[in-house]
Design a protein around this motif. Structure first.
Motif, PDB file in Angstrom:
ATOM      1  N   GLY A 150     -20.014  -1.395 -10.942  1.00  0.00           N
ATOM      2  CA  GLY A 150     -20.426  -0.943  -9.518  1.00  0.00           C
ATOM      3  C   GLY A 150     -22.001  -0.969  -9.749  1.00  0.00           C
ATOM      4  N   ILE A 151     -22.408   0.870 -10.839  1.00  0.00           N
ATOM      5  CA  ILE A 151     -22.939   1.051 -11.526  1.00  0.00           C
ATOM      6  C   ILE A 151     -24.164   0.349 -11.457  1.00  0.00           C
ATOM      7  CG2 ILE A 151     -23.859   3.421 -12.801  1.00  0.00           C
ATOM      8  CD1 ILE A 151     -21.433   4.523 -12.936  1.00  0.00           C
ATOM      9  N   GLN A 152     -23.766  -1.072 -12.801  1.00  0.00           N
ATOM     10  CA  GLN A 152     -24.634  -1.525 -12.876  1.00  0.00           C
ATOM     11  C   GLN A 152     -25.170  -2.422 -11.828  1.00  0.00           C
ATOM     12  OE1 GLN A 152     -25.951  -1.446 -15.759  1.00  0.00           O
ATOM     13  NE2 GLN A 152     -24.137   0.131 -16.468  1.00  0.00           N
ATOM     14  N   SER A 153     -25.120  -2.599 -10.798  1.00  0.00           N
ATOM     15  CA  SER A 153     -25.309  -2.940  -9.893  1.00  0.00           C
ATOM     16  C   SER A 153     -25.435  -2.360  -8.975  1.00  0.00           C
ATOM     17  CB  SER A 153     -23.364  -3.816  -9.118  1.00  0.00           C
ATOM     18  OG  SER A 153     -24.269  -4.497  -7.603  1.00  0.00           O
ATOM     19  N   TRP A 154     -25.586  -1.557  -9.019  1.00  0.00           N
ATOM     20  CA  TRP A 154     -26.913  -0.360  -8.475  1.00  0.00           C
ATOM     21  C   TRP A 154     -27.904  -0.157  -8.993  1.00  0.00           C
ATOM     22  CZ3 TRP A 154     -26.794   2.120  -3.752  1.00  0.00           C
ATOM     23  CH2 TRP A 154     -27.565   2.943  -3.646  1.00  0.00           C
TER      24      TRP A 154
ATOM     25  N   ALA B  41     -32.658 -17.113   1.950  1.00  0.00           N
ATOM     26  CA  ALA B  41     -33.528 -16.250   2.613  1.00  0.00           C
ATOM     27  C   ALA B  41     -33.350 -14.483   3.197  1.00  0.00           C
ATOM     28  CB  ALA B  41     -34.418 -17.068   4.272  1.00  0.00           C
ATOM     29  N   VAL B  42     -31.270 -14.709   3.840  1.00  0.00           N
ATOM     30  CA  VAL B  42     -31.420 -13.123   3.862  1.00  0.00           C
ATOM     31  C   VAL B  42     -31.047 -12.563   2.498  1.00  0.00           C
ATOM     32  CG1 VAL B  42     -28.994 -12.153   4.343  1.00  0.00           C
ATOM     33  CG2 VAL B  42     -29.868 -14.202   6.104  1.00  0.00           C
ATOM     34  N   TYR B  43     -30.790 -13.406   1.369  1.00  0.00           N
ATOM     35  CA  TYR B  43     -30.394 -12.821  -0.364  1.00  0.00           C
ATOM     36  C   TYR B  43     -32.030 -12.450  -0.453  1.00  0.00           C
ATOM     37  CZ  TYR B  43     -28.708 -10.966  -4.204  1.00  0.00           C
ATOM     38  OH  TYR B  43     -29.095 -10.075  -5.212  1.00  0.00           O
ATOM     39  N   ILE B  44     -33.126 -12.924  -0.025  1.00  0.00           N
ATOM     40  CA  ILE B  44     -34.348 -12.928  -0.482  1.00  0.00           C
ATOM     41  C   ILE B  44     -34.864 -11.142   0.283  1.00  0.00           C
ATOM     42  CG2 ILE B  44     -36.488 -13.147  -0.569  1.00  0.00           C
ATOM     43  CD1 ILE B  44     -35.899 -15.779  -1.107  1.00  0.00           C
ATOM     44  N   ARG B  45     -34.275 -11.260   1.089  1.00  0.00           N
ATOM     45  CA  ARG B  45     -34.851  -9.854   2.377  1.00  0.00           C
ATOM     46  C   ARG B  45     -34.146  -8.928   1.675  1.00  0.00           C
ATOM     47  NH1 ARG B  45     -34.448 -13.950   6.236  1.00  0.00           N
ATOM     48  NH2 ARG B  45     -33.093 -12.783   7.752  1.00  0.00           N
ATOM     49  N   ALA B  46     -32.577  -8.774   1.948  1.00  0.00           N
ATOM     50  CA  ALA B  46     -31.619  -8.153   1.808  1.00  0.00           C
ATOM     51  C   ALA B  46     -30.895  -7.951   0.499  1.00  0.00           C
ATOM     52  CB  ALA B  46     -30.827  -8.345   2.793  1.00  0.00           C
ATOM     53  N   GLY B  47     -31.362  -8.900  -0.701  1.00  0.00           N
ATOM     54  CA  GLY B  47     -30.120  -8.684  -1.180  1.00  0.00           C
ATOM     55  C   GLY B  47     -30.393  -7.015  -2.462  1.00  0.00           C
ATOM     56  N   THR B  48     -31.118  -6.527  -2.729  1.00  0.00           N
ATOM     57  CA  THR B  48     -31.554  -4.774  -3.078  1.00  0.00           C
ATOM     58  C   THR B  48     -29.887  -4.580  -2.345  1.00  0.00           C
ATOM     59  OG1 THR B  48     -33.697  -5.537  -3.428  1.00  0.00           O
ATOM     60  CG2 THR B  48     -32.060  -2.999  -3.500  1.00  0.00           C
ATOM     61  N   TRP B  49     -30.156  -4.333  -0.994  1.00  0.00           N
ATOM     62  CA  TRP B  49     -29.169  -3.229  -0.275  1.00  0.00           C
ATOM     63  C   TRP B  49     -27.744  -4.269  -0.708  1.00  0.00           C
ATOM     64  CZ3 TRP B  49     -29.557   1.088   0.100  1.00  0.00           C
ATOM     65  CH2 TRP B  49     -30.423   1.767  -0.003  1.00  0.00           C
ATOM     66  N   ILE B  50     -27.583  -5.675  -0.610  1.00  0.00           N
ATOM     67  CA  ILE B  50     -26.470  -6.199  -0.712  1.00  0.00           C
ATOM     68  C   ILE B  50     -25.639  -5.814  -1.934  1.00  0.00           C
ATOM     69  CG2 ILE B  50     -25.317  -8.749  -0.651  1.00  0.00           C
ATOM     70  CD1 ILE B  50     -27.143  -9.719   1.288  1.00  0.00           C
ATOM     71  N   GLU B  51     -26.298  -5.632  -3.334  1.00  0.00           N
ATOM     72  CA  GLU B  51     -25.850  -5.549  -5.085  1.00  0.00           C
ATOM     73  C   GLU B  51     -25.830  -4.116  -4.498  1.00  0.00           C
ATOM     74  OE1 GLU B  51     -28.782  -6.856  -7.602  1.00  0.00           O
ATOM     75  OE2 GLU B  51     -29.527  -9.031  -6.211  1.00  0.00           O
ATOM     76  N   ARG B  52     -26.149  -2.715  -3.879  1.00  0.00           N
ATOM     77  CA  ARG B  52     -26.275  -1.693  -3.658  1.00  0.00           C
ATOM     78  C   ARG B  52     -25.476  -1.391  -3.188  1.00  0.00           C
ATOM     79  NH1 ARG B  52     -32.086   1.079  -3.741  1.00  0.00           N
ATOM     80  NH2 ARG B  52     -32.454   0.696  -6.224  1.00  0.00           N
ATOM     81  N   THR B  53     -24.661  -1.991  -1.965  1.00  0.00           N
ATOM     82  CA  THR B  53     -23.524  -2.740  -1.114  1.00  0.00           C
ATOM     83  C   THR B  53     -22.333  -2.450  -2.151  1.00  0.00           C
ATOM     84  OG1 THR B  53     -24.616  -2.233   0.900  1.00  0.00           O
ATOM     85  CG2 THR B  53     -22.270  -2.908   0.788  1.00  0.00           C
TER      86      THR B  53
END
Length: 155
Positions: A30-34, A126-138
């Motif tokens: 989880g820490i690595q993903s964040w 396309a969704v992942y490119i736009r929101a990928g950072t927040w998906i990975e942090r979640t």
């Protein structure tokens, strides 16, 4: 299937150790993903790993890597050990056990193949490119929470 659940049941400290280690591993993931959220590159970087460009060798490399990841996943191991301990009689023939293992492998391949096809579609990408950072942090937050819960829960 070969008595692992009985082994873990009789050696309580080992079960607890596996549980704590699995929880700590989830916290680390989880820490690595964040920390690494959004560091995977742009749309062009994602296109560079497509199957069309690398062919069959890439398929078998992906199959091997995916199998290793799945076999080292504590959640998957616990799930299948628990399922087999309850569903497969101890006196089942070796051919029956081998058939169950082969069928389980094929179901896993089919599931992850479906996930691959769906998530590599242009709309999903396309969704992942736009929101990928927040998906990975979640995902990182969820993994840390599950890891803490697993490590602190009583066996």
């Amino acid at each position: 299937m070969a008595g692992l659940s009985v082994f873990l049941e009789r050696i309580g400290w080992l079960t607890r150790s596996v549980q704590i280690a699995g929880g700590l591993y989830l916290v680390w993931l989880g820490i690595q993903s964040w920390r690494h959220a959004g560091a995977r590159g742009s749309e062009d970087g994602a296109e560079g790993v497509s199957m069309e460009r690398h062919g069959t060798a890439s398929f078998f490399r992906g199959l091997r890597l995916g199998s290793l990841v799945n076999l080292s996943n504590p959640k998957g191991i616990v799930f299948f050990v628990g399922l087999y301990a309850v569903a497969v009689p101890p006196d089942a023939a070796i051919l029956t056990k081998a058939t169950i293992l082969a069928a389980s492998f094929m179901v896993e391949i089919a599931w992850y193949g479906l996930v691959l096809v769906l998530l590599s579609s242009p709309p999903a990408r396309a969704v992942y490119i736009r929101a990928g950072t927040w998906i990975e942090r979640t995902i990182g937050i969820v993994l840390v929470a599950f890891g803490i819960r697993l490590a602190t829960a009583r066996a």
